[in-house]
Scaffold this active site. Sequence first.
Site: not given
Ligand code: KIV
Length: 272
Positions: A51-52, A90, A120, A122, A189
């Site tokens: 989600d970056s 994500d 993934k 969090e 992280e």
């Molecule tokens: O969103 C993302 O790119 C991430 C990574 C930095 C692990 O969560």
Amino acid sequence: MSTQGKLNKISVSTIRTMKRNHEKIAMLTAYDYPTALLLDQCGVEMILVGDSLGMVVLGYDSTLPVTMEDMIHHTKAVSRAVSCSMVIGDMPFLSYQCSVDQAVSNAGRFLQEAGAHGVKLEGGREYAEVVRRISMAGIPVVAHLGLTPQFVHQLGGYKVQGKEQAAAARMIEDARILEEAGAFAVVLECIPAPLAKNITETLSIPTIGIGAGPHCDGQVLVIHDLLGLYERFTPKFVKKYSTLNNNIRESVRQYMKEVKEGSFPDKDHSFS
Ligand code: KIV
């Protein structure tokens, strides 16, 4: 690459075997077809559609505005390019926090609609039930501990986590709980390297570090950071392997110069 170096589809079992064999795992983010194609060709084991993308591609100040529709759109593009790497989608803010049922159904969309191989999310022990139910549905889950950007307002900024003994102990316990709930890997992280080492040695699933030192089972970076394409902020843990931003500016300036002086297109780039 497989553990023998042959081109092979990477699966959860490959990733587990790599930990057992002490082979380091390389994960990178990608958000589009051409980048994912290159990473897949290079044999990157895991491609994270992070989600970056909200910050490095869409220009937001944080990851919070990113939606499920954004994630599905970009994950589809990545999946189209990939033949070997494991694609991890994500889960964006509020896609798994509101209810377990909604979390399972959103996680399922990554596999069913977007062609990902896992998701993934969090969060610590509070999300153990979410991880359990998503895993029970047959969806591989990567957990994410330490600096969890979706919780930035609770954490009070993008800071190193787990520095105090109590916080470190809690994170080790969170990692154990998430492994027990079914996570097959965990991203760590921005935490002190000795804490990441401790978690790595405690768990039987692999740890993938970002700003977590050298002892993790694998590493992940945001591709725009690695290539020098994101200039707004560079965390200490980022190593820029290229400065593509300068190459792009140079190419664009040269193109503009040639257009304006009339030297492009020349005979080689025109039809007679
Ligand atoms: O969103 C993302 O790119 C991430 C990574 C930095 C692990 O969560």
